[in-house]
Design a protein around this motif. Sequence first.
Motif, PDB file in Angstrom:
ATOM      1  N   ALA A  29       7.817  -9.815  -3.244  1.00 28.13           N
ATOM      2  CA  ALA A  29       7.225  -9.415  -1.965  1.00 28.13           C
ATOM      3  C   ALA A  29       7.131  -7.913  -1.879  1.00 28.13           C
ATOM      4  CB  ALA A  29       8.209 -10.000  -0.986  1.00 28.13           C
ATOM      5  N   ALA A  30       8.178  -7.205  -2.662  1.00 26.69           N
ATOM      6  CA  ALA A  30       7.906  -5.739  -2.757  1.00 26.69           C
ATOM      7  C   ALA A  30       6.728  -5.239  -3.304  1.00 26.69           C
ATOM      8  CB  ALA A  30       9.421  -5.362  -3.343  1.00 26.69           C
ATOM      9  N   LEU A  31       6.336  -5.867  -4.426  1.00 23.36           N
ATOM     10  CA  LEU A  31       5.355  -5.683  -5.344  1.00 23.36           C
ATOM     11  C   LEU A  31       3.791  -5.883  -4.216  1.00 23.36           C
ATOM     12  CD1 LEU A  31       5.987  -6.746  -8.960  1.00 23.36           C
ATOM     13  CD2 LEU A  31       5.879  -4.479  -8.118  1.00 23.36           C
ATOM     14  N   LEU A  32       3.871  -6.953  -3.751  1.00 28.55           N
ATOM     15  CA  LEU A  32       2.925  -7.277  -2.760  1.00 28.55           C
ATOM     16  C   LEU A  32       2.682  -6.267  -1.772  1.00 28.55           C
ATOM     17  CD1 LEU A  32       2.932 -10.938  -2.569  1.00 28.55           C
ATOM     18  CD2 LEU A  32       1.456  -9.559  -3.344  1.00 28.55           C
ATOM     19  N   TRP A  33       3.862  -5.864  -0.950  1.00 28.35           N
ATOM     20  CA  TRP A  33       4.019  -5.005   0.120  1.00 28.35           C
ATOM     21  C   TRP A  33       3.287  -3.595  -0.414  1.00 28.35           C
ATOM     22  CZ3 TRP A  33       6.537  -0.169   0.649  1.00 28.35           C
ATOM     23  CH2 TRP A  33       6.439   0.439   1.808  1.00 28.35           C
ATOM     24  N   SER A  34       3.660  -3.111  -1.650  1.00 25.65           N
ATOM     25  CA  SER A  34       3.492  -1.712  -2.061  1.00 25.65           C
ATOM     26  C   SER A  34       2.041  -1.727  -2.322  1.00 25.65           C
ATOM     27  CB  SER A  34       4.417  -1.425  -3.166  1.00 25.65           C
ATOM     28  OG  SER A  34       4.098  -2.311  -4.477  1.00 25.65           O
ATOM     29  N   GLY A  35       1.451  -2.989  -3.077  1.00 24.29           N
ATOM     30  CA  GLY A  35      -0.220  -2.897  -3.194  1.00 24.29           C
ATOM     31  C   GLY A  35      -0.877  -2.798  -1.872  1.00 24.29           C
ATOM     32  N   ALA A  36      -0.292  -3.608  -1.053  1.00 27.11           N
ATOM     33  CA  ALA A  36      -1.065  -3.553   0.326  1.00 27.11           C
ATOM     34  C   ALA A  36      -1.225  -2.203   1.005  1.00 27.11           C
ATOM     35  CB  ALA A  36      -0.488  -4.552   1.319  1.00 27.11           C
ATOM     36  N   ALA A  37      -0.005  -1.386   0.831  1.00 29.67           N
ATOM     37  CA  ALA A  37       0.329  -0.153   1.391  1.00 29.67           C
ATOM     38  C   ALA A  37      -0.778   0.764   0.525  1.00 29.67           C
ATOM     39  CB  ALA A  37       1.770   0.583   1.297  1.00 29.67           C
ATOM     40  N   ALA A  38      -0.787   0.799  -0.772  1.00 28.04           N
ATOM     41  CA  ALA A  38      -1.766   1.563  -1.380  1.00 28.04           C
ATOM     42  C   ALA A  38      -3.106   1.072  -0.975  1.00 28.04           C
ATOM     43  CB  ALA A  38      -1.451   1.207  -2.982  1.00 28.04           C
ATOM     44  N   GLU A  39      -3.555   0.122  -0.679  1.00 29.88           N
ATOM     45  CA  GLU A  39      -4.744  -0.167  -0.496  1.00 29.88           C
ATOM     46  C   GLU A  39      -5.310   0.428   0.982  1.00 29.88           C
ATOM     47  OE1 GLU A  39      -8.747  -1.737  -0.490  1.00 29.88           O
ATOM     48  OE2 GLU A  39      -7.036  -1.558  -2.123  1.00 29.88           O
ATOM     49  N   LEU A  44      -7.749   4.647   4.299  1.00 30.24           N
ATOM     50  CA  LEU A  44      -7.457   5.805   5.034  1.00 30.24           C
ATOM     51  C   LEU A  44      -8.235   7.022   4.285  1.00 30.24           C
ATOM     52  CD1 LEU A  44      -3.946   5.234   6.640  1.00 30.24           C
ATOM     53  CD2 LEU A  44      -6.412   5.063   7.746  1.00 30.24           C
ATOM     54  N   GLU A  45      -7.811   7.367   3.245  1.00 32.06           N
ATOM     55  CA  GLU A  45      -8.438   8.415   2.582  1.00 32.06           C
ATOM     56  C   GLU A  45     -10.033   8.589   2.577  1.00 32.06           C
ATOM     57  OE1 GLU A  45      -6.472   8.149  -1.279  1.00 32.06           O
ATOM     58  OE2 GLU A  45      -4.732   9.277  -0.761  1.00 32.06           O
TER      59      GLU A  45
END
Length: 88
Positions: A29-39, A44-45
């Motif tokens: 779940a932490a890996l999925l969350w970090s991937g979604a945050a990076a996306e 936004l960039e």
Amino acid sequence: MKLGENAGWRLDRHVPVALVVTILIQTGAALLWSGAAAERLTTLELRSARTDEMVERTARLEEQSTAMRASLVRIEEKLDRTLKPLAP
């Protein structure tokens, strides 16, 4: 600890399987969350870059509009001077 014993990690039989499964699920779940945050950050960039480009284009258009307005005023003044002698 005796000299011949392995000093590394080992899994004791007292650790429940549910604990191991829970830790694996949380890690996933932490890996999925970090991937979604990076996306989201990437999106936004990109949006920010497009916004900067639009600000620059808007500034150029405003400058062109000001120059066209000044040209139009000069043309109107020339027309007024040209047409005044023709007025009765």
